[in-house]
Design an enzyme around this catalytic site. Structure first.
Site, PDB file in Angstrom:
ATOM      1  N   SER A 672       0.828  -1.313   0.147  1.00  0.00           N
ATOM      2  CA  SER A 672       0.332   0.166   0.231  1.00  0.00           C
ATOM      3  C   SER A 672       0.643   1.073   0.173  1.00  0.00           C
ATOM      4  CB  SER A 672      -1.293  -0.041   1.115  1.00  0.00           C
ATOM      5  OG  SER A 672      -0.836   0.016   2.474  1.00  0.00           O
ATOM      6  N   LYS A 715      -6.282   3.361   8.626  1.00  0.00           N
ATOM      7  CA  LYS A 715      -5.370   4.596   8.287  1.00  0.00           C
ATOM      8  C   LYS A 715      -6.340   5.766   8.161  1.00  0.00           C
ATOM      9  CE  LYS A 715      -3.570   1.273   5.250  1.00  0.00           C
ATOM     10  NZ  LYS A 715      -3.095   1.055   3.413  1.00  0.00           N
TER      11      LYS A 715
END
Length: 791
Positions: A672, A715
């Site tokens: 990511s 996140k």
């Protein structure tokens, strides 16, 4: 004459008896006054007190009265000796007693072989009779029969035989000695046969009685010993048998328990094997076989309990209420298996306890952290010394019911070694199609776990075997937002720490601003454990101040302490975490990424620098293989698109690029960070700063496409927590927005992108001007140059 009852008097025999009837006493006194002779005849019916002459046998015995003694009650005890038998001729009554005229018969027997043989036979038979009989003294009887007169011998033997009154009277009425002796011999044969039969029966009965008496004696002794030991009079084995019968075991378990009980009864109590068998029976009886807790299926009550115990976690609560609703509709539901996955401190374990309270079930917890032995789950076989059942059976015993809420904590922390794989053993436990016949190695019988509500907890799923994941319904718990932490602190944490610190509301007060300062500047976590710890630290410092002031001046009043943003550093010291938003600025070669960790989301600063070299790409910061490959993919993309970012095609031939991801001691991995690394390298090459107020996450491909990532909620919470309110996300993650708290969505500006071009437009401070594309060689020229090289 005097009639007698229940006795026949034989000649030459000494017989004592008591005289009580008035007529008999008079007759006795008359005889004593004369020659001390009296005629005694037995009456037919002993129950008649005053018999008539026709009720008395006609043959009796003339006796001498040897002794007489008058008793205090008027009766007379007499001892008589028989002289000779006689037969009544006539009877008359005189002054209240009988007088009789009797006739005697004198028989003279000449000695001969026949008489000697008969006498010898009777003597031998009588000796045998005396030996068999336990009522006669052998020496006395043998001395008594040493006589030469056959008639006297017959009378002596007849008087000592165990005969009825009628049989003795029959002998008395035989006047011929030879005939009488013959009759005595016949009677001896019969009596000896009777005694032999009696002796055989008595021997058999005696043996049975001895065995019964022995058992009785031993049982009584055992009872006495048990009573002395304080165990009561009831047999221990009877108690065990009663418990086995009432335990409600399955047929197989019941048969095994009874067989083990029979073995235990035959073992010496102090043997080691006896202890093993007893422990096994105790475990079989301790496990709940039929006892169940009545389940509460009231959804309103369950909702109330969940709301009172936990703030937030709406999706989790909704799922639990749905589960309870299904159980209310299904009559015989199977046990459920849930798995709560989330960072530490978000309330996974306490949520399991709340479910138990909401459903009215017992709660047991088993920690699997560090478990590496398969026997911890299934137990050891009884052949091993000190063997015990596995933790599953032990926890069921602790719960005491068949349907508890069973929490398997830290299921992701199990490991395996040469002793086996505990996660493989859990496959049977957590499979609703198999766990109704779970077999523990120690119990070695099937046990039904299908009614148990299993809840597993884990921080991550990638360490849990796929087969085990497949058996559980995974429910993810994300980290809390700042506002949720504030509410949790106000509702639960402050009250708990005040109580533990011995403080009251009139001594310390937390403001919302102060709690938010603790959340932002003193903790960085997904859960609330550290927040609770800091609140407790504050309470202890205030408690110390209170005690110190009271010691200095007992009359002094303690002032209320208010915890605010300004007063916290005085108690806890300088801020542990800087507010990144305050002094952050746009920089070249530095971008902010977002990462998912076991403790929630984190921001990940990525740096890149350019140096002279030969096109080498260096990555540092303890990056994993996947993350290094993402950096290579980003570099390949940049080289293929060099003209669009204002770089010559061969820029990499004279440069080295170094990518670093702080903090260097912490391992990092995952795809990511791809767009973050690409943005950082582009910024360093093009000398264009990256916006400091933008964070990003996404996987990059060689063609510059942006692929979706996981952990979106964690996140975004991390970005929000660090004061970053603009985030670049993959377009495919737009579907995950409903999982994001509405408060976060309102505060943040989200950019959903599909390519790196879109990322760079948002992330960089200004747009990069592309270089003009020079016309390249034609296909014919390329082929010609190729041929020249080959030549």
């Amino acid at each position: 004459m005097m009639p007698v009852r229940d006795v026949v008097i034989f000649p030459h025999m000494m017989t004592p008896f008591v005289v009580g009837r008035e007529s008999s006493v008079r007759a006795l006194e008359e005889a004593l006054a004369g020659e001390k002779k009296i005629f005694l005849a037995t009456q037919h019916d002993a129950s008649v007190d005053e018999p008539r002459p026709d009720e008395i046998y006609s043959v009796g015995t003339i006796v001498n009265i040897v002794q007489s003694l008058k008793l205090p009650d008027g009766n007379i005890k007499v001892l008589v000796e028989g002289v000779e038998r006689a037969k009544i001729v006539s009877v008359g009554e005189d002054e209240g007693y009988f007088r009789a005229v009797v006739k005697t018969f004198g028989f003279k027997v000449e000695a001969g072989p026949q008489i000697d043989a008969l006498t010898g036979r009777v003597t031998t038979l009588f000796e045998q009779y005396v030996k068999l009989s336990q009522n006669l003294n052998y020496e006395t009887m043998i001395a008594a029969i040493r006589v030469d007169d056959p008639g006297r011998l017959a009378d002596t033997v007849g008087a000592n035989l165990q005969l009825t009154i009628e049989e003795k009277q029959e002998l008395l009425e035989i006047f011929d000695p030879v005939e009488r002796l013959t009759r005595v011999a016949e009677m001896l044969d019969i009596e000896i046969e009777k005694l032999n039969v009696d002796r055989t029966i008595q021997g058999r009965v005696k043996r049975q009685m001895e065995r019964a008496q022995k058992e009785y004696y031993l049982n009584e002794k055992i009872k006495a010993i048990q009573k002395e030991l304080g165990r009561g009079e009831k047999s221990e084995f009877d108690e065990l048998k009663k418990k086995i019968e009432s335990a409600g075991m399955t047929k197989d378990a019941h048969e095994k328990a009874m067989a083990e009980l029979r073995r235990l009864e035959n073992m010496p109590p102090m043997s080691a094997e006896s202890t093993v068998s007893r422990n096994y029976l105790d475990w079989l009886l301790a496990v709940p076989w039929k006892k169940k807790t009545k389940e509460i299926r009231d959804l309103k009550f369950a909702e109330k309990v969940l709301e009172s115990d936990h703030y937030g976690l709406e999706k989790i609560k909704e799922r639990i209420l749905e589960f309870l609703a299904v159980r209310r509709l299904v009559k015989h539901p199977k046990g459920s298996i849930l798995c709560f996955v989330g960072p530490p401190g978000v309330g996974k374990t306490s949520l399991g306890m709340s479910i138990a309270r909401a459903t009215g079930r017992k709660f047991v917890r088993m920690s699997l952290g560090g478990v590496r032995d398969e026997a911890e789950i299934r137990g050891h076989r009884r052949t091993y010394i000190g063997a015990l059942p596995g933790q599953i059976i032990q926890m069921m015993k602790k719960a005491g019911t068949r349907n508890p809420v069973f929490m398997l904590d830290e299921v992701d922390k199990m490991s395996m070694d040469f002793r086996g794989d505990p996660s493989a053993a859990l496959l049977e436990v957590l499979d609703p199609e198999q766990n109704f016949m779970f077999v523990d190695h120690y119990l070695d019988v099937e046990y039904d776990l299908s009614q148990v509500f299993f809840i597993a907890t884990a921080n991550v799923l990638h360490t849990v075997p796929p087969a085990l994941q497949d058996r559980m319904e995974v429910i993810r718990l994300s980290g809390y937002t700042e506002l949720e932490k504030l509410e949790i602190a106000k509702r639960f944490l402050v009250k708990k720490q005040l109580e533990q610190g011995g403080l009251g509301d009139n001594q310390i007060r937390f403001t919302d601003e102060g709690l938010l300062t603790l959340v932002r500047s003193y903790t960085r976590e997904a859960g609330v454990r550290n927040l609770e710890r800091e609140i407790g630290n504050l309470c202890r410092k205030v408690a110390r101040s209170l005690v110190t002031s009271q010691t200095a001046d007992a009359k002094a009043e303690f002032q209320l302490v208010t915890i605010t943003k300004e007063t916290i550093p005085g108690f806890l010291g300088p801020l542990k975490f800087r507010d990144l938003e305050a002094d952050k600025k746009n920089e070249v070669g530095a971008a902010t990424g977002l990462a998912w960790t076991e403790v929630g989301g984190q921001i990940l600063t990525t740096e890149a620098t350019i140096m002279e070299g030969r096109g080498k790409l260096t990555t540092t910061g303890k990056l994993g293989d996947v993350m290094q490959e993402s950096a290579q993919a980003a570099m390949s993309y940049i080289r293929s698109r060099a003209h669009s970012i204002g770089l010559p095609k061969d820029f990499y031939r004279h440069l080295d690029i170094h990518v670093h991801v702080p903090e260097g001691a912490i391992p990092k991995d995952g795809p990511s960070a791809g767009i973050t690394i690409a943005t950082t390298i582009v910024s360093a090459l093009a000398k264009v700063p990256v916006r400091c107020d933008v964070a990003m996450t996404g996987e990059i491909t060689l063609r510059g496409r942006v692929f979706p990532i996981g952990g979106l909620k964690e996140k975004l919470l991390a970005a929000h927590r660090h004061g970053i309110f603009e985030v670049i996300l993959p377009k495919d993650n737009e579907k995950d927005l409903p999982d994001i708290p509405e408060v976060i969505r309102k505060d943040m500006r989200l950019h959903f992108v599909e390519s790196m071009d879109e990322v760079l437009k948002v992330a960089l401070e200004r747009e990069i001007e592309a270089l003009p594309i020079a016309p390249g060689p034609s296909t014919v020229e390329i082929a010609s140059q190729h041929d020249e090289k080959l030549h």
